[in-house]
Design a protein around this motif. Structure first.
Motif, mmCIF file in Angstrom:
data_model
loop_
_atom_site.group_PDB
_atom_site.id
_atom_site.type_symbol
_atom_site.label_atom_id
_atom_site.label_comp_id
_atom_site.label_asym_id
_atom_site.label_seq_id
_atom_site.Cartn_x
_atom_site.Cartn_y
_atom_site.Cartn_z
ATOM 1 N N ILE A 120 0.837 -1.203 0.000
ATOM 2 C CA ILE A 120 0.000 0.000 0.000
ATOM 3 C C ILE A 120 0.868 1.248 0.000
ATOM 4 C CG2 ILE A 120 -1.861 -1.187 1.236
ATOM 5 C CD1 ILE A 120 -1.047 0.488 3.740
ATOM 6 N N ARG A 121 0.274 2.333 -0.483
ATOM 7 C CA ARG A 121 0.855 3.663 -0.370
ATOM 8 C C ARG A 121 -0.150 4.544 0.363
ATOM 9 N NH1 ARG A 121 5.215 4.573 -3.977
ATOM 10 N NH2 ARG A 121 5.476 2.884 -5.492
ATOM 11 N N SER A 122 0.337 5.409 1.197
ATOM 12 C CA SER A 122 -0.541 6.395 1.809
ATOM 13 C C SER A 122 -0.740 7.542 0.823
ATOM 14 C CB SER A 122 0.066 6.927 3.106
ATOM 15 O OG SER A 122 -0.786 7.885 3.693
ATOM 16 N N VAL A 123 -1.935 8.132 0.854
ATOM 17 C CA VAL A 123 -2.226 9.268 -0.009
ATOM 18 C C VAL A 123 -2.883 10.371 0.810
ATOM 19 C CG1 VAL A 123 -2.427 8.000 -2.177
ATOM 20 C CG2 VAL A 123 -4.427 8.213 -0.688
ATOM 21 N N LEU A 124 -2.675 11.590 0.389
ATOM 22 C CA LEU A 124 -3.407 12.730 0.930
ATOM 23 C C LEU A 124 -4.446 13.095 -0.119
ATOM 24 C CD1 LEU A 124 -3.892 14.912 3.042
ATOM 25 C CD2 LEU A 124 -2.097 16.279 1.940
ATOM 26 N N LEU A 125 -5.698 12.873 0.215
ATOM 27 C CA LEU A 125 -6.804 13.104 -0.706
ATOM 28 C C LEU A 125 -7.546 14.383 -0.333
ATOM 29 C CD1 LEU A 125 -8.289 9.500 -0.874
ATOM 30 C CD2 LEU A 125 -7.594 10.810 -2.876
ATOM 31 N N THR A 126 -7.903 15.172 -1.330
ATOM 32 C CA THR A 126 -8.748 16.333 -1.109
ATOM 33 C C THR A 126 -9.945 16.253 -2.045
ATOM 34 O OG1 THR A 126 -8.749 18.748 -0.897
ATOM 35 C CG2 THR A 126 -7.645 17.831 -2.829
ATOM 36 N N ARG A 127 -10.947 17.067 -1.785
ATOM 37 C CA ARG A 127 -12.122 17.097 -2.657
ATOM 38 C C ARG A 127 -12.320 18.497 -3.213
ATOM 39 N NH1 ARG A 127 -17.719 16.448 0.596
ATOM 40 N NH2 ARG A 127 -18.415 16.977 -1.532
ATOM 41 N N ASP A 128 -12.713 18.529 -4.458
ATOM 42 C CA ASP A 128 -13.015 19.795 -5.144
ATOM 43 C C ASP A 128 -11.834 20.759 -5.148
ATOM 44 O OD1 ASP A 128 -15.656 18.845 -5.481
ATOM 45 O OD2 ASP A 128 -16.179 19.563 -3.474
ATOM 46 N N GLY A 129 -10.634 20.212 -5.178
ATOM 47 C CA GLY A 129 -9.441 21.044 -5.304
ATOM 48 C C GLY A 129 -9.161 21.965 -4.144
ATOM 49 N N LYS A 130 -9.693 21.668 -2.962
ATOM 50 C CA LYS A 130 -9.518 22.563 -1.820
ATOM 51 C C LYS A 130 -8.070 22.655 -1.354
ATOM 52 C CE LYS A 130 -14.235 22.055 -0.061
ATOM 53 N NZ LYS A 130 -15.097 21.595 1.057
ATOM 54 N N LEU A 131 -7.337 21.570 -1.527
ATOM 55 C CA LEU A 131 -5.936 21.542 -1.113
ATOM 56 C C LEU A 131 -5.086 21.391 -2.372
ATOM 57 C CD1 LEU A 131 -5.026 21.527 1.936
ATOM 58 C CD2 LEU A 131 -4.342 19.166 1.555
ATOM 59 N N ARG A 132 -4.229 22.372 -2.640
ATOM 60 C CA ARG A 132 -3.412 22.322 -3.855
ATOM 61 C C ARG A 132 -2.092 21.569 -3.647
ATOM 62 N NH1 ARG A 132 -3.959 28.560 -6.112
ATOM 63 N NH2 ARG A 132 -6.249 28.563 -6.329
ATOM 64 N N GLY A 133 -1.620 21.563 -2.431
ATOM 65 C CA GLY A 133 -0.348 20.905 -2.157
ATOM 66 C C GLY A 133 -0.109 20.815 -0.670
ATOM 67 N N LEU A 134 1.023 20.241 -0.283
ATOM 68 C CA LEU A 134 1.334 20.061 1.132
ATOM 69 C C LEU A 134 1.423 21.395 1.876
ATOM 70 C CD1 LEU A 134 4.077 17.271 0.921
ATOM 71 C CD2 LEU A 134 1.678 16.996 1.558
ATOM 72 N N ALA A 135 1.868 22.431 1.181
ATOM 73 C CA ALA A 135 2.029 23.735 1.832
ATOM 74 C C ALA A 135 0.694 24.323 2.263
ATOM 75 C CB ALA A 135 2.738 24.701 0.893
ATOM 76 N N ASP A 136 -0.404 23.843 1.679
ATOM 77 C CA ASP A 136 -1.731 24.372 2.023
ATOM 78 C C ASP A 136 -2.338 23.715 3.255
ATOM 79 O OD1 ASP A 136 -1.612 26.065 -0.130
ATOM 80 O OD2 ASP A 136 -2.802 24.791 -1.464
ATOM 81 N N MET A 137 -1.690 22.682 3.794
ATOM 82 C CA MET A 137 -2.307 21.955 4.901
ATOM 83 C C MET A 137 -2.581 22.852 6.101
ATOM 84 S SD MET A 137 -0.606 18.134 5.106
ATOM 85 C CE MET A 137 1.071 18.695 5.289
ATOM 86 N N GLU A 138 -1.673 23.754 6.397
ATOM 87 C CA GLU A 138 -1.792 24.550 7.620
ATOM 88 C C GLU A 138 -3.010 25.468 7.628
ATOM 89 O OE1 GLU A 138 1.810 26.563 8.539
ATOM 90 O OE2 GLU A 138 2.988 24.721 8.732
#
Length: 306
Positions: A120-138
């Motif tokens: 398996i691989r872990s993934v960071l999933l978002t919906r409707d493009g709310k998160l563009r990248g890791l820098a947006d997590m905060e």
């Protein structure tokens, strides 16, 4: 002394040297080859098809075989670290723990599924493009599963740390869910903008989404077009069959040939040895378990802080 007699005498001396106790066959050095395995819950010390498995390994190595049934991975790890067993069947994180314990083992093969999935691989999933990248997590709400969830917590945190993206357990943007299904519900209901989940993946790097978090979200009503993968971890492979590093190279070779051909030559024996993944065994090396090692390091550090 004639030249022929001198040559014969020299040859006999060489034969005596090679055949002496110091050059005994590796089978003689080992005596009994011991294979460690953790019993299934509720199975006690029994292993299904033990006689058949013992004979198969006997034929492969040409020596006496004994299976050692451990009650848990901790006991299995100690047995191999202390050289009481030569070969052990591990989960990915148990192997990494054993490697951390003694540095004296190496993986030979690992199973794959019938569709080629190797882990398996872990993934960071978002919906409707709310998160563009890791820098947006905060600046968003990111759902994360319970601390003991491999795909939904341990693998993503360890994988991001390996990429120098450290996430504190009490980070304000994390929304802690008690389970993977609860984290999925948060994303579906809009309580989270993104979530850590997992996908089944092949060894060639191509994700296989069937049975993973995205498929579960789609089954909950989200359309495939609404979901985007922002980040993907390294591959956490299925657990390996590992041997002590000091095992004779010929024994390693024989075992690798036997195991990688087992599915095609004697599928009934394969099914006894590996009941969860039906695709056969493929060779693996230590670096294939770097994500598992990262998880063990993460848990060790966190455990030391508590």
């Amino acid at each position: 002394m004639s030249t022929a007699l001198k040559a014969w005498t020299a040859l006999m001396a060489v034969n005596a040297f090679w055949c002496g106790p110091a050059w005994a066959d590796w089978r003689d050095d080992i005596g009994t080859f011991r294979i460690g395995i953790v019993a299934e819950p509720g199975a006690g010390n029994t292993v299904p098809g033990l006689a058949v498995l013992t004979q198969a390994f006997t034929n492969a190595l040409g020596m006496k075989i004994e299976f050692v049934v451990a009650h848990d991975y901790a006991a299995l790890i100690e047995g191999q670290a202390n050289a009481r067993i030569e070969y052990a069947i591990y989960s990915a994180t148990a192997y990494a723990t054993a490697l951390q314990r003694c540095g004296c083992i190496e993986p030979l093969v690992a199973p794959v599924d019938s569709d080629g999935v190797a882990g398996i691989r872990s993934v960071l999933l978002t919906r409707d493009g709310k998160l563009r990248g890791l820098a947006d997590m905060e600046t968003h709400r990111v759902a994360i599963s319970a601390p003991d969830s491999v795909g939904g917590s341990l693998l993503p945190l360890a994988g991001l740390a390996a990429e120098h993206v450290e996430i504190a357990e009490d980070a304000r943007f994390l929304v802690h869910a008690p389970s993977a299904s609860a984290a999925e519900t948060m994303l579906v209901d809009g309580e989270a903008d993104a979530m850590f989940g997992w996908v089944r993946a092949a060894a060639d790097g191509q994700p296989r989404l069937s049975g993973g978090t995205q498929a579960r979200l789609e089954a909950s009503g989200l359309s495939a077009s609404a979901l985007q993968v922002v980040w993907t971890s390294g591959l956490l492979r299925y657990g390996p069959h590992a041997v002590r590093s000091d095992l004779d190279p010929e024994a390693k070779r024989r075992l690798t040939v036997f195991l990688t051909n087992l599915k095609s030559t004697t599928p009934d024996v394969y099914d006894l040895l590996e009941s969860k993944h039906a695709g056969g065994f493929m060779p693996v090396v230590s670096k294939d378990y770097a994500p598992a090692e990262a998880i063990v390091r993460l848990v060790s550090v966190d455990g030391g802080r508590r």
